[in-house]
Design a protein around this motif. Structure first.
Motif, PDB file in Angstrom:
ATOM      1  N   GLY A   1      -3.335 -41.501 -27.247  1.00  0.00           N
ATOM      2  CA  GLY A   1      -2.611 -41.733 -28.492  1.00  0.00           C
ATOM      3  C   GLY A   1      -1.141 -41.957 -28.212  1.00  0.00           C
TER       4      GLY A   1
ATOM      5  N   ASN B   1       4.844 -46.845 -30.120  1.00  0.00           N
ATOM      6  CA  ASN B   1       3.419 -47.097 -30.358  1.00  0.00           C
ATOM      7  C   ASN B   1       2.574 -47.143 -29.096  1.00  0.00           C
TER       8      ASN B   1
ATOM      9  N   LYS C   1      -4.555 -35.780 -34.934  1.00  0.00           N
ATOM     10  CA  LYS C   1      -5.218 -36.910 -35.598  1.00  0.00           C
ATOM     11  C   LYS C   1      -4.816 -38.262 -35.014  1.00  0.00           C
ATOM     12  N   THR C   2      -3.749 -38.317 -34.223  1.00  0.00           N
ATOM     13  CA  THR C   2      -3.318 -39.581 -33.615  1.00  0.00           C
ATOM     14  C   THR C   2      -4.058 -39.877 -32.308  1.00  0.00           C
TER      15      THR C   2
ATOM     16  N   ARG D   1      -7.440 -40.580 -29.981  1.00  0.00           N
ATOM     17  CA  ARG D   1      -8.783 -41.175 -30.104  1.00  0.00           C
ATOM     18  C   ARG D   1      -9.380 -41.318 -28.711  1.00  0.00           C
TER      19      ARG D   1
END
Length: 183
Positions: free
Chosen positions: A146, A160, A178-179, A181
């Motif tokens: 992330g 980013n 939550k950021t 993956r």
């Protein structure tokens, strides 16, 4: 993108931690401390790989980084989160917090506090037995990726960039979760 690496562990005195989350900072990265060049504070980032770069954040937190490139490059990996393997009593004493829950080591400053670090550890060789050591472990099965945390001042491409890595399946990962993956 593929990942090939091992779990890493940190050991200092009776404290033994498993690293479960890190962030990468590269040369020419607008979030890297080395972005303005070599200073007294940032000189360790430009040192040889495998050495510590410890800095004081917000006048409160000691942040541990592992210099991660050849000498002169200016790259490091920030240690964000670690569950304790041993030395829980020492960690709780240094943290001033009597718990075994992830809140004990939920951010990079808490990792530095648990290890009892100061900026005097900066430029320390992390392969020196009997002091602050970085040790290898088994290869992790699932990695999360992330954007890094707290670098809003950096350029959009670096804000980013997916340069935050965590081992899936651990509750010992800092916020925001939550950021992250799967890689």
């Amino acid at each position: 993108m593929s990942y090939k690496g091992t779990f890493k562990f940190l050991r200092r005195d009776d404290v033994f931690l498993q690293i479960t989350e890190v962030e990468a900072y590269r040369p020419n990265d607008s979030a890297c401390h080395g972005r303005f060049g070599k200073t007294t504070r940032t000189a360790p980032v430009f040192g040889p790989g495998g050495h510590a770069y410890v800095y004081l954040c917000y006048g409160l937190h000691m942040m541990l980084n592992v210099v991660a490139d050849k000498e002169g490059a200016g790259a490091a990996v920030l240690i964000r989160s670690c569950p304790p393997i041993s030395g829980l009593g020492t960690i709780q004493q240094r943290r001033g917090l009597k718990t075994e829950k992830p809140i004990l080591l939920a951010c990079p400053g808490e990792v530095g506090q648990a290890l009892g670090l100061s900026t005097e550890w900066s430029a320390h060789a992390l392969y020196t037995a009997g002091s602050l050591e970085l040790l290898d472990g088994p290869e992790p099965e699932h990695i999360l990726v992330g954007p890094r945390v707290g670098i809003e001042y950096a350029s959009p491409e670096h804000v980013n960039a997916l340069w935050r890595f965590a081992i899936s399946g651990y509750s010992w990962i800092s916020a925001p979760k939550k950021t992250l993956r799967p890689l």
